[in-house]
Design a protein around this motif. Structure first.
Motif, mmCIF file in Angstrom:
data_model
loop_
_atom_site.group_PDB
_atom_site.id
_atom_site.type_symbol
_atom_site.label_atom_id
_atom_site.label_comp_id
_atom_site.label_asym_id
_atom_site.label_seq_id
_atom_site.Cartn_x
_atom_site.Cartn_y
_atom_site.Cartn_z
ATOM 1 N N TRP A 1 105.645 -1.372 -72.730
ATOM 2 C CA TRP A 1 105.816 -2.652 -72.290
ATOM 3 C C TRP A 1 106.365 -3.729 -73.026
ATOM 4 O O TRP A 1 106.731 -4.730 -72.867
ATOM 5 N N LEU A 2 106.766 -2.850 -74.501
ATOM 6 C CA LEU A 2 107.683 -3.704 -75.679
ATOM 7 C C LEU A 2 108.925 -2.979 -75.819
ATOM 8 O O LEU A 2 109.971 -3.222 -75.478
ATOM 9 N N GLN A 3 108.672 -1.649 -76.398
ATOM 10 C CA GLN A 3 109.832 -0.816 -76.772
ATOM 11 C C GLN A 3 110.537 -0.555 -75.730
ATOM 12 O O GLN A 3 111.755 -0.412 -75.740
ATOM 13 N N ILE A 4 110.192 0.067 -74.357
ATOM 14 C CA ILE A 4 110.996 0.275 -73.333
ATOM 15 C C ILE A 4 111.328 -0.831 -72.591
ATOM 16 O O ILE A 4 112.592 -0.897 -72.194
ATOM 17 N N ALA A 5 110.355 -1.641 -72.096
ATOM 18 C CA ALA A 5 110.565 -2.709 -71.284
ATOM 19 C C ALA A 5 111.600 -3.700 -71.840
ATOM 20 O O ALA A 5 112.379 -4.695 -71.130
ATOM 21 N N ASN A 6 111.499 -4.077 -72.861
ATOM 22 C CA ASN A 6 112.117 -5.271 -73.723
ATOM 23 C C ASN A 6 112.827 -4.813 -75.125
ATOM 24 O O ASN A 6 112.261 -5.081 -76.241
ATOM 25 N N GLU A 7 113.925 -4.053 -74.938
ATOM 26 C CA GLU A 7 114.452 -3.530 -76.068
ATOM 27 C C GLU A 7 115.186 -4.596 -76.646
ATOM 28 O O GLU A 7 115.373 -4.698 -78.037
ATOM 29 N N GLU A 8 115.503 -5.772 -76.178
ATOM 30 C CA GLU A 8 115.991 -6.837 -76.867
ATOM 31 C C GLU A 8 115.195 -7.463 -77.847
ATOM 32 O O GLU A 8 115.430 -7.757 -79.019
ATOM 33 N N LEU A 9 114.073 -7.685 -77.365
ATOM 34 C CA LEU A 9 112.872 -8.380 -78.283
ATOM 35 C C LEU A 9 112.569 -7.357 -79.130
ATOM 36 O O LEU A 9 112.178 -7.631 -80.480
ATOM 37 N N SER A 10 112.536 -6.129 -78.998
ATOM 38 C CA SER A 10 112.114 -4.946 -79.866
ATOM 39 C C SER A 10 112.968 -5.139 -80.980
ATOM 40 O O SER A 10 112.562 -4.963 -82.447
ATOM 41 N N GLN A 11 114.353 -5.039 -80.877
ATOM 42 C CA GLN A 11 115.235 -5.332 -81.847
ATOM 43 C C GLN A 11 114.969 -6.334 -82.911
ATOM 44 O O GLN A 11 115.082 -6.340 -84.137
ATOM 45 N N VAL A 12 114.695 -7.635 -82.096
ATOM 46 C CA VAL A 12 114.462 -8.899 -83.160
ATOM 47 C C VAL A 12 113.349 -8.606 -84.084
ATOM 48 O O VAL A 12 113.338 -9.007 -85.095
ATOM 49 N N LEU A 13 112.292 -7.893 -83.324
ATOM 50 C CA LEU A 13 111.377 -7.720 -84.218
ATOM 51 C C LEU A 13 111.561 -6.656 -85.253
ATOM 52 O O LEU A 13 111.112 -6.914 -86.774
ATOM 53 N N ASP A 14 112.064 -5.601 -84.978
ATOM 54 C CA ASP A 14 112.535 -4.688 -86.136
ATOM 55 C C ASP A 14 113.327 -5.411 -87.356
ATOM 56 O O ASP A 14 113.032 -5.190 -88.496
ATOM 57 N N GLU A 15 114.146 -6.292 -87.077
ATOM 58 C CA GLU A 15 114.998 -7.146 -87.972
ATOM 59 C C GLU A 15 114.328 -8.094 -88.751
ATOM 60 O O GLU A 15 114.904 -8.435 -89.747
ATOM 61 N N THR A 16 113.216 -8.491 -87.832
ATOM 62 C CA THR A 16 112.280 -9.412 -88.558
ATOM 63 C C THR A 16 111.136 -9.058 -89.629
ATOM 64 O O THR A 16 110.990 -9.469 -90.808
ATOM 65 N N ILE A 17 110.381 -8.112 -89.155
ATOM 66 C CA ILE A 17 109.176 -7.669 -89.670
ATOM 67 C C ILE A 17 109.122 -6.141 -89.828
ATOM 68 O O ILE A 17 108.448 -5.695 -90.528
ATOM 69 N N GLY A 18 110.440 -5.522 -89.845
ATOM 70 C CA GLY A 18 110.317 -4.132 -89.973
ATOM 71 C C GLY A 18 109.987 -3.546 -88.776
ATOM 72 O O GLY A 18 109.666 -3.859 -87.835
ATOM 73 N N LYS A 19 109.722 -2.165 -88.864
ATOM 74 C CA LYS A 19 109.418 -1.291 -87.869
ATOM 75 C C LYS A 19 107.990 -0.687 -87.586
ATOM 76 O O LYS A 19 107.703 0.118 -86.801
ATOM 77 N N THR A 20 107.170 -1.000 -88.632
ATOM 78 C CA THR A 20 105.976 -0.450 -88.554
ATOM 79 C C THR A 20 105.229 -0.560 -87.309
ATOM 80 O O THR A 20 104.473 -0.017 -87.077
ATOM 81 N N TRP A 21 105.411 -1.857 -86.614
ATOM 82 C CA TRP A 21 104.802 -2.417 -85.743
ATOM 83 C C TRP A 21 104.953 -1.244 -84.412
ATOM 84 O O TRP A 21 104.027 -1.145 -83.553
ATOM 85 N N ARG A 22 105.940 -0.397 -84.318
ATOM 86 C CA ARG A 22 106.058 0.492 -83.373
ATOM 87 C C ARG A 22 105.086 1.501 -83.398
ATOM 88 O O ARG A 22 104.606 2.078 -82.402
ATOM 89 N N LYS A 23 104.557 1.746 -84.658
ATOM 90 C CA LYS A 23 103.626 2.730 -84.589
ATOM 91 C C LYS A 23 102.051 2.085 -84.623
ATOM 92 O O LYS A 23 101.284 2.725 -84.177
ATOM 93 N N ASP A 24 101.957 1.097 -85.290
ATOM 94 C CA ASP A 24 100.991 0.301 -85.449
ATOM 95 C C ASP A 24 101.043 -1.149 -84.848
ATOM 96 O O ASP A 24 101.402 -1.963 -85.474
ATOM 97 N N PRO A 25 100.643 -1.287 -83.651
ATOM 98 C CA PRO A 25 100.897 -2.755 -82.872
ATOM 99 C C PRO A 25 100.234 -3.698 -83.776
ATOM 100 O O PRO A 25 100.727 -5.048 -83.685
#
Length: 802
Positions: free
Chosen positions: A456-480
């Motif tokens: 519901w985030l990484q697949i459905a909303n890649e645009e928002l996911s990219q903003v999150l990656d660049e703002t808080i890093g990528k750890t949220w992808r494994k640990d929401p």
């Protein structure tokens, strides 16, 4: 790690073998099926290894029985979880092929109706991603629910032929087939050793064939199994069914989800469906357990069976049947094991949704099940005598009058009963299942639902996911839970702007989809106000509609009214036999026709009802939503999960204090959610005092009167019958779900939404706060709680470390 070169090589080989052509000449459909085979070949090794590891480690496994599973499309999900999404996208780009065009070919696995089925699929994803040994068990429907179309505003149901081109992800396992027995006569005969054995006469035997689909964990090498059962006629029985008509009666058993139970044939098929996947699943579990060569008293140390709502409640007597009739256990041991193995999730507090079956139907369809249920009921009553009052025992027994109560069977026959949100679980204990809570207080617990945030985030909303990656890093992808890091940026204008831009991109995409599919042009600058869920009176899509009519009338009176342009977006299916829900759909569509073509309101309001709401459509709508409508009558929605998905994508929730809305409010704070309406305590006070009068509200509130009169005075064209039906439900039949009582409070909340949207910086901050707190509602967290508290299963990784 699989390389781009390897993927291209295997993809080309599969296309050549299947279609005798080059990659460059293949259609998106041919590429999809070839790519599916390529991806499945990559994870098949992990799938096999996972299963072997579970056996070698003698890992306790959970089997999740659900009549619904709604996985949605699996290509991009599998690619993401394998860590291959970008590699495959780049590989296809090298040949001027867009992954999105290929993914669009895939059909949704239409095996569910709504939240129940989607939750089951979220759990399948999370079990694998958490390394937990978990298996799904359900039905391989030929047509699933139905494909919804609108004709003259009415819902029309068409077959959803999702299997027309096959299912690339499944593996048919003929060698694992089992027989399921129906009907006939069953009587007990004493054996030489003194034991009683059932003797069957004139029974019907059907073959259940498993189709297994790999559930790929998130970048951890774990692949679990979702097993769906298809029906066939055994070779030994073919002579009995000589005509096509006779064969079709049985082959249609798995044709559709929820056959119409408003008639006798539909009820018979539905009961037969429920026993079909229960019996097949438990037979396969016991066959697996026998291979472990462990004593029967260890069964609960290696097997957990979960009953997802009441549809699989026959798990209880079916396990008893196998342990008694086939394994020769005595009743006491068989019952002790059954209770330890079984657990049950209740998903409703609506009395009509708590299944009960007429005794005569059970005797006709599954006579041995009824015999065992009778004995369970008899022994339950005996065990409770001298402990609890007789009236309490009578209220909780399984067989009452002419009916068998399936929730009672599930509770009595299991060691755990849980609700799916704190409020829901509290209501189960205090109201709905209060009698059982008195008897079994230790069995009741809460497990708030969660969602697969990868989808519901990484697949459905890649645009928002990219903003999150660049703002808080990528750890949220494994640990929401790490989404919480975003809260540090709530006053960062640059981050707020990027979040807004990501939302705008998804709104433009949805606007394009709406225009392409409906011809309706909507403004991406408007508020996108979304209500997407099953159409049911308690979910109160009608309350939303009454407010829309109010806005329309207000704009006709004052075209210069200062309100933000608003697009109201609906997605919902009504059960084929649910005429009232279908009437609401018709009225919404006719109001849309009226408003969308009225130039006097200058496009300040639009209504879009998107047909055939499913997982894929949800993935388009949810990232674009500004407002999340969660407006069920307080105390009626068990949990809700669309509320979590919309929150995760930055929508602001307008809600009653119902289901998980309460916990969302607690997570984000009162200032970042828009609460209105009666509380559950106030609702139950009305029930107790019986002092609610919708007619009094209608007569004394001129605004409400004016709105309701539009249903019957011709203001809204083409709703003569439906408008009168809805009007009467609200006035003549006293408004069962208190829409009129909550209406003014709802309008005030909507006015707050309008004012908040005018202050864009404040709106963006609220949106950020919702995203930051959404990690709390991850299905990963939920299944870990089930694993520890109910199933007592451990991650494979943890066991290996010991």
């Amino acid at each position: 790690m699989v390389t781009k070169k390897q993927i291209v090589k295997e993809l080309k080989r599969n296309i050549q073998q299947s279609y005798a052509m080059e990659l460059e000449d293949a259609t998106p459909q041919e590429i999809f099926y070839s790519l599916g085979k390529t991806i499945k070949a990559i994870y098949n090794q992990d799938w096999q290894k996972t299963w072997k590891d579970y056996i070698i480690e003698e890992q306790k496994q959970v089997y999740y029985f659900s009549i619904e599973f709604l996985p949605g499309k699996m290509l991009k999900s599998n690619l993401l979880n394998l860590g291959l999404l970008e590699i495959v996208r780049e590989a296809l780009n090298d040949y001027n092929i867009d992954l999105e065009d290929v993914a669009a070919v895939e059909k949704d696995m239409a095996l569910g109706n709504g939240g129940l089925g989607r939750l089951a699929s979220c759990f399948m994803d999370s079990l694998a991603s958490c390394g937990l040994p978990g298996n799904g068990n359900g039905i391989r429907y030929d047509y699933g629910l139905f494909k919804q179309q609108f004709v003259d505003g009415y819902q029309v149901e068409l077959p959803d032929e999702w299997l027309q081109d096959g299912n690339v992800w499944e593996i048919r396992r003929e060698s694992k087939a089992v027989n399921v027995h129906y009907g006939g006569k069953v009587y007990m005969e004493k054996q030489a050793n003194g034991q009683l054995k059932p003797i069957y006469e004139n029974e019907i035997v059907l073959k259940a064939v498993p189709y297994d689909t790999g559930m790929v964990g998130y970048q951890n090498g774990i692949v679990n199994t979702m097993r769906l059962w298809g029906v066939e006629i055994p070779v030994s029985q073919e002579g009995k069914y000589r005509t096509i008509e006779e064969r079709r009666v049985f082959e249609d058993l798995t044709a559709v989800l929820y056959p119409d139970d408003s008639n006798e044939t539909g009820r018979l098929i539905r009961l037969a469906q429920e026993y079909f996947f229960v019996s097949a699943g438990i037979q396969s579990i016991i066959r697996y357990y026998r291979k472990l060569n462990r004593p029967w008293h260890d069964l609960s140390e290696k097997v957990a069976i979960h009953i997802n709502d009441t549809h699989p409640a026959l798990c209880v007597p079916e396990l008893m049947r196998i342990l008694l009739d086939e394994c020769d256990l005595n009743w006491e041991l068989a019952w002790d094991l059954t209770v330890k193995v079984m657990s049950y999730t209740n998903h409703t507090i609506l009395a009509e949704a708590l299944e009960k079956w007429p005794i005569y139907l059970l005797e006709r369809v599954v006579p041995r099940m009824y015999q065992i249920i009778q004995e369970i009921d008899r022994r339950y009553v005996l065990s409770m005598q001298n402990i609890h009052p007789n009236d309490l025992i009578e209220r909780t027994r399984i067989i009452q009058g002419e009916y068998v109560h399936m929730a009672n069977l599930a509770i009595i026959g299991s060691h755990s009963t849980n609700g799916v949100a704190k409020l829901h679980s509290d209501l189960l204990k205090s109201v709905v299942l209060h009698d059982f809570y008195i008897i079994y207080p230790e069995r009741f617990n809460n497990k708030t639902n969660g969602i697969a945030q990868r989808r519901w985030l990484q697949i459905a909303n890649e645009e928002l996911s990219q903003v999150l990656d660049e703002t808080i890093g990528k750890t949220w992808r494994k640990d929401p839970a790490d989404l919480k890091l975003l809260i540090n940026y709530q006053d960062d204008e640059a981050v707020l702007k990027r979040l807004f831009e990501a939302k705008k991109t998804k709104k433009i995409a949805l606007a394009q989809y709406v225009e392409e599919t409906t011809g309706i042009v909507i403004n991406p600058e408007a508020i996108f106000d979304v209500q997407i869920k099953r159409l049911h009176a308690y979910k109160r899509q009608l309350l939303n509609l009454l407010h829309i009519i109010k806005l329309y009338l207000d704009l006709l009176e004052n075209p210069k009214l200062d309100i933000e342009p608003r697009v109201f977006i609906f997605g919902a299916k009504a059960a084929p036999s649910y005429t009232y829900a279908k009437s609401i759909i018709k009225v919404i569509n006719e109001v849309a026709q009226l408003i969308n073509h009225d130039e006097r309101i200058q496009d300040k309001l639009k209504i879009v009802f998107l047909a055939n709401y499913n997982v894929t459509l949800a993935e388009i709508i949810i990232p674009a939503a500004d407002v999340s409508e969660q407006i069920s009558l307080a105390s009626k929605e068990a949990s809700g999960t669309s509320n979590m998905k919309l929150m995760l994508n930055g929508a602001i929730t307008i809600a009653t204090l119902d289901g998980a809305n309460v916990e969302i409010r607690d997570a984000v704070g009162d200032d970042n959610i828009d609460i209105f309406g009666l509380t559950e305590a106030e609702v139950y006070a009305y029930y107790e005092n019986k002092n609610y009068s919708s007619n009094q509200i209608y007569e004394n509130d001129p605004v409400i009167k004016r709105i309701l009169d539009t249903l019957i005075d011709g203001t809204i064209p083409n709703i003569g019958k439906e408008g009168r039906e809805i009007f009467d439900s609200l006035i003549l039949y006293n408004d069962e779900y208190f829409l009129l009582r909550d209406f003014n409070s709802y309008c005030e909340a909507q006015t707050k939404i309008d004012l908040a949207y005018k202050d864009r910086k404040r709106w963006e901050k609220i949106s950020l706060i919702n995203i930051a707190n959404a990690g709390h509602f991850s299905a990963d967290t939920t299944v870990k709680q089930y694993a520890e508290d109910i199933w007592q299963i451990e991650p494979l990784f943890a066991r290996k470390r010991k």
